[in-house]
Design an enzyme around this catalytic site. Structure first.
Site, short mmCIF file in Angstrom:
data_model
loop_
_atom_site.label_atom_id
_atom_site.label_comp_id
_atom_site.label_asym_id
_atom_site.label_seq_id
_atom_site.Cartn_x
_atom_site.Cartn_y
_atom_site.Cartn_z
N SER A 2 0.82 -1.22 0.00
CA SER A 2 0.00 0.00 0.00
C SER A 2 0.85 1.27 0.00
O SER A 2 0.45 2.28 -0.57
CB SER A 2 -0.93 0.01 1.21
N HIS A 43 3.68 -0.28 12.27
CA HIS A 43 3.67 -0.09 10.81
C HIS A 43 2.28 0.23 10.29
O HIS A 43 2.13 0.94 9.32
CB HIS A 43 4.21 -1.35 10.11
N1 RBF Z 1 1.39 -3.30 2.92
C1 RBF Z 1 0.04 -3.42 2.80
O1 RBF Z 1 -0.51 -3.08 1.75
N2 RBF Z 1 -0.71 -3.90 3.84
C2 RBF Z 1 -0.17 -4.26 5.04
O2 RBF Z 1 -0.91 -4.70 5.93
C3 RBF Z 1 1.23 -4.12 5.20
N3 RBF Z 1 1.82 -4.44 6.38
C4 RBF Z 1 3.16 -4.26 6.51
C5 RBF Z 1 3.78 -4.56 7.74
C6 RBF Z 1 5.14 -4.39 7.89
C7 RBF Z 1 5.74 -4.72 9.22
C8 RBF Z 1 5.91 -3.91 6.78
C9 RBF Z 1 7.40 -3.71 6.92
C10 RBF Z 1 5.32 -3.62 5.58
C11 RBF Z 1 3.95 -3.80 5.41
N4 RBF Z 1 3.34 -3.52 4.19
C12 RBF Z 1 1.99 -3.65 4.08
C13 RBF Z 1 4.14 -3.19 2.98
C14 RBF Z 1 4.30 -1.70 2.73
O3 RBF Z 1 3.10 -1.13 2.23
C15 RBF Z 1 5.42 -1.47 1.70
O4 RBF Z 1 5.17 -2.24 0.56
C16 RBF Z 1 6.80 -1.82 2.23
O5 RBF Z 1 7.02 -1.22 3.48
C17 RBF Z 1 7.91 -1.40 1.23
O6 RBF Z 1 7.88 0.00 1.03
#
Ligand code: RBF
Length: 166
Positions: free
Chosen positions: A65, A97
């Protein structure tokens, strides 16, 4: 957001602006793909039901996201779309996060709406658990993708001239 009283897929088709001739970009996150694919497909179906040609809908995926900001920004700046829909799903875990991502995406997409003349629709589902996300992506409470499509159709028909009249 859906509540017990609001189904995200309920709308009056006679009150929705036609999407004939409109070009829509949809950027969706691969994270929680069970949810985001259902939201994406709901948005596409509702756009087509309301007159948007399938060829005028462009789909682009991003890893998570947080990347919706860059993806939506690229679509907006291309000049190829009358509206951009950003779709993601963030599920609260035991990590800060959740808040960082939600706040980051909200701020990033809001900024695009202020700085450019293309409406960016906020299709980020933020829930406490997977069940709540499923309920809002084609389950008991409808599909937020449908709602995003209807919102895009309404926003694409909302253009004011410099004097402020429609
Ligand atoms: N991206 C999502 O779209 N939904 C999530 O629930 C989500 N949870 C994450 C939890 C953690 C601990 C991390 C590190 C990243 C998460 N991401 C999630 C990914 C985030 O949107 C993104 O793609 C990454 O942090 C790379 O920039």
């Amino acid at each position: 957001m859906a509540t017990e009283l609001k189904n995200l897929s309920s709308y009056d088709p006679t009150k929705v602006a036609s999407g004939k001739g409109r070009r829509v970009g949809i950027v969706y996150a691969e994270w929680n793909d069970e949810i985001t694919y259902a939201l994406r497909d709901g948005a596409v179906k509702t756009l087509i039901e309301n007159g948007v040609e399938e060829n005028d809908i462009t789909l682009a995926s991003v890893p998570g996201s947080f990347e919706l900001i860059f993806g939506a920004s690229q679509m907006v700046k291309s000049g190829n779309y009358d509206a951009v829909i950003a779709i993601g799903c963030v599920i609260r875990g035991d990590t800060p996060h959740f808040d960082y991502i939600c706040e980051g995406v909200t701020a990033g997409l809001s900024r695009l709406n202020v700085e450019y003349d293309v409406p960016v629709i906020f299709g980020l589902i933020t829930t406490n658990n997977l069940l709540q996300a499923q309920e809002r992506s084609g389950g008991r409470l409808g599909n937020k993708g449908d709602e995003c499509a209807v919102t895009a159709l309404q926003m694409m028909s909302l253009h004011f001239d410099n004097a402020g009249s429609k």
